[in-house]
Structures are given as structure tokens and as C-alpha cells.
Design a protein around this motif. Structure first.
Motif, PDB file in Angstrom:
ATOM      1  N   GLN A 221     -10.663  -2.646   0.194  1.00 14.63           N
ATOM      2  CA  GLN A 221     -10.598  -2.529   1.530  1.00 14.63           C
ATOM      3  C   GLN A 221     -10.807  -3.464   2.741  1.00 14.63           C
ATOM      4  OE1 GLN A 221      -7.787  -0.183   0.076  1.00 14.63           O
ATOM      5  NE2 GLN A 221      -8.466   1.547   1.667  1.00 14.63           N
TER       6      GLN A 221
ATOM      7  N   ARG B 273      -4.654  -6.406   3.706  1.00 10.57           N
ATOM      8  CA  ARG B 273      -4.845  -4.995   4.896  1.00 10.57           C
ATOM      9  C   ARG B 273      -3.295  -5.224   5.467  1.00 10.57           C
ATOM     10  NH1 ARG B 273     -10.383  -5.086   5.827  1.00 10.57           N
ATOM     11  NH2 ARG B 273      -9.788  -7.002   8.145  1.00 10.57           N
TER      12      ARG B 273
ATOM     13  N   ARG C 176       0.587   0.159   3.403  1.00  8.20           N
ATOM     14  CA  ARG C 176       1.087   1.313   3.032  1.00  8.20           C
ATOM     15  C   ARG C 176      -0.154   0.770   1.688  1.00  8.20           C
ATOM     16  NH1 ARG C 176       4.027   3.882  -1.254  1.00  8.20           N
ATOM     17  NH2 ARG C 176       4.732   5.736  -0.362  1.00  8.20           N
TER      18      ARG C 176
ATOM     19  N   HIS D 196      -3.001   0.137   1.559  1.00  8.75           N
ATOM     20  CA  HIS D 196      -4.483  -0.017   1.957  1.00  8.75           C
ATOM     21  C   HIS D 196      -4.550   1.332   2.337  1.00  8.75           C
ATOM     22  CE1 HIS D 196      -8.002  -0.788   4.003  1.00  8.75           C
ATOM     23  NE2 HIS D 196      -7.735   0.312   5.343  1.00  8.75           N
ATOM     24  N   ARG D 197      -3.534   2.130   2.511  1.00  8.68           N
ATOM     25  CA  ARG D 197      -3.444   3.676   3.369  1.00  8.68           C
ATOM     26  C   ARG D 197      -3.920   4.204   2.045  1.00  8.68           C
ATOM     27  NH1 ARG D 197       0.271   1.929   7.350  1.00  8.68           N
ATOM     28  NH2 ARG D 197       1.771   2.809   5.983  1.00  8.68           N
TER      29      ARG D 197
ATOM     30  N   GLY E 266      -6.910   3.875   0.817  1.00  9.75           N
ATOM     31  CA  GLY E 266      -7.963   4.384   1.658  1.00  9.75           C
ATOM     32  C   GLY E 266      -8.212   6.279   1.561  1.00  9.75           C
ATOM     33  N   ARG E 267      -7.183   6.290   0.973  1.00  6.40           N
ATOM     34  CA  ARG E 267      -7.166   8.214   0.968  1.00  6.40           C
ATOM     35  C   ARG E 267      -8.002   8.447  -0.117  1.00  6.40           C
ATOM     36  NH1 ARG E 267      -1.051   7.591   2.710  1.00  6.40           N
ATOM     37  NH2 ARG E 267      -1.281   8.130   5.014  1.00  6.40           N
TER      38      ARG E 267
ATOM     39  N   TYR F 269     -12.545   8.581   8.613  1.00  6.07           N
ATOM     40  CA  TYR F 269     -11.577   9.199   8.516  1.00  6.07           C
ATOM     41  C   TYR F 269     -11.243   9.641   9.916  1.00  6.07           C
ATOM     42  CZ  TYR F 269      -7.510  12.574   8.080  1.00  6.07           C
ATOM     43  OH  TYR F 269      -6.491  13.540   7.890  1.00  6.07           O
TER      44      TYR F 269
ATOM     45  N   ILE G  95     -10.168   6.467  12.246  1.00  5.97           N
ATOM     46  CA  ILE G  95      -8.483   5.966  11.869  1.00  5.97           C
ATOM     47  C   ILE G  95      -7.534   7.009  12.278  1.00  5.97           C
ATOM     48  CG2 ILE G  95      -8.043   6.767   9.516  1.00  5.97           C
ATOM     49  CD1 ILE G  95      -7.401   3.056  10.710  1.00  5.97           C
ATOM     50  N   ARG G  96      -7.387   8.398  12.181  1.00  6.46           N
ATOM     51  CA  ARG G  96      -6.413   9.545  12.299  1.00  6.46           C
ATOM     52  C   ARG G  96      -6.614   9.060  14.148  1.00  6.46           C
ATOM     53  NH1 ARG G  96      -2.987  12.081   9.470  1.00  6.46           N
ATOM     54  NH2 ARG G  96      -3.106  13.951  11.040  1.00  6.46           N
TER      55      ARG G  96
ATOM     56  N   HIS H 271     -13.615   2.706  12.966  1.00  6.08           N
ATOM     57  CA  HIS H 271     -13.101   3.105  11.392  1.00  6.08           C
ATOM     58  C   HIS H 271     -14.252   1.963  10.600  1.00  6.08           C
ATOM     59  CE1 HIS H 271     -10.843   4.016   7.657  1.00  6.08           C
ATOM     60  NE2 HIS H 271     -10.594   2.445   7.689  1.00  6.08           N
TER      61      HIS H 271
END
Length: 223
Positions: free
Chosen positions: A53, A59, A64, A66-67, A70-71, A116, A119-120, A127
């Protein structure tokens, strides 16, 4: 960092899953071994996924991926920290180490939640800062074992040092040392350069404004 993280995960996670560990496991404590297994699996995953990450090229070229990674990482942190909180509470390693591991698990969970949340909200810079803090705590699994190995080597020269002494010292050093290094990195590699850029921009803006005022005055005098 990535090589040591993968190495530690490969060497130390499987023994937990097979019922052995570098530290004694008291199976008479209800749920203790189960909590260690529940912690070791996702914690090992966070060790391996975390370095990916922080690679800018990945990144940028694969946002996508990366996301998704990350999750998976954040879900693994939640699972591992919840199991670690229980393991720390019932650990037979002594109260000082229970406190260290409890603080580590709580801070690990908190920094993940902050990463989290930011980034949201689209706060990418914040973040990144919270993820640096979070992975510094994740990397405690590596530094803990390095300190422990060094301490055990020292214990051979100092017979009065017990395994509990070494383990407790290694636990606190892993937590505090990693936090301090992370904050130093954040201040000197992220915040300080940003502050300099803002100052330089402000200075340039002030110079341009002064030049514009001088030009305006000169034109008026000329008229």
C-alpha cells in the motif's frame, strides 16, 4: 521492510496454527490458544499486504487494486486486534506485558478506524498519515521478535535475566520504538515539506502582490 515482514509472517505464523510458539502457550486458560490463532492469521496477512500500500507506482497505476487490498488489510486489522485484546487480557505473561499488548491492540484498531474515516471523506493526506501510524503498529510483530532474539542472546551473558524480563522489555520497546519512528517520519517527511511548500507559496504570493502594487503606483505617477 517488506522482506522482513514477509519473513516474520512465514516463520512465526505457522507455528501458532499448529499449536507451538516461541513463547509458552498455557492451554489451561479458556480461549487463550484460540485467540492466538484468531490473531495470528489476519495479523500475518496485514504484515504481508501493508508494504504494497505504500508503493506510489502501484497506487497510481492500479487504484482499484489499492482499494481492494486496503479493505482486506483493514478488515484483517479489526479481526486481529479484537483477538489480540482478549489474548492480552488473559495472557499469563504478567501485567506489564498485558498493558503493552492491550495498548498496542487498542491503538492498532483506532488508527485503522481513523484511516478508514479519512479516506471516506476524501482526505488522502491524512489517510496516508494514519496508515503510516497503523502499519508502524503492525510492524511491531517484526521488531518485537528482533528485540526478543537480541534479549535472549543477552540473557546468555546475564543469567539473572529471565525470559519474562526479556519478553516484557521487547514488547514495550516494539510498541514505543515503532510509534516514535513513525511520528518522526511523519513530521520530517510529510508535514515539514508541506509546511515549507506553503511558506514558499505564501512568500511568492507576497512578492507578486508587492510587485503589482509597485507597478500600479508607477503607472499612476506616469499618468
Amino acid at each position: 521492510m517488506a522482506v522482513s515482514a514477509v519473513g516474520i509472517a512465514a516463520v512465526f505464523v505457522p507455528p501458532y496454527l499448529t499449536g507451538s510458539s516461541f513463547a509458552p502457550i498455557d492451554r489451561s486458560i479458556v480461549g487463550y490458544y484460540a485467540s492466538l490463532v484468531a490473531h495470528a492469521g489476519p495479523a500475518g496477512l496485514t504484515l504481508v499486504l501493508g508494504p504494497l500500500q505504500f508503493v506510489p507506482r502501484l497506487r497510481t497505476r492500479y487504484p482499484r487494486l489499492h482499494r481492494i487490498v486496503g479493505r482486506v488489510y483493514l478488515v484483517s486489522v479489526v479481526a486481529a486486534s479484537a483477538a489480540a485484546l482478549y489474548a492480552a487480557t488473559v495472557s499469563p505473561s504478567g501485567f506489564p506485558l498485558q498493558v503493552a499488548f492491550s495498548l498496542l491492540a487498542a491503538a492498532w484498531l483506532y488508527t485503522a478506524a481513523q484511516a478508514y474515516r479519512t479516506i471516506r471523506r476524501g482526505e488522502v493526506r491524512l489517510h496516508r498519515i494514519w496508515m503510516i501510524r497503523n502499519y508502524a503498529l503492525t510492524f511491531g510483530a517484526v521488531t518485537l521478535r528482533l528485540y526478543l532474539l537480541a534479549g535472549l542472546a543477552l540473557a546468555k551473558l546475564v543469567p539473572s535475566l529471565t525470559f519474562r524480563d526479556v519478553y516484557t522489555t521487547a514488547g514495550w520497546a516494539a510498541v514505543l520504538g515503532n510509534v516514535l519512528i513513525a511520528e518522526y517520519f511523519i513530521v520530517h517527511r510529510i508535514l515539514a515539506p508541506s509546511a515549507r511548500r506553503v511558506q514558499d507559496s505564501s512568500d511568492r504570493g507576497g512578492s507578486e502582490e508587492a510587485a503589482a502594487m509597485r507597478a500600479s503606483i508607477s503607472s499612476r505617477i506616469g499618468r
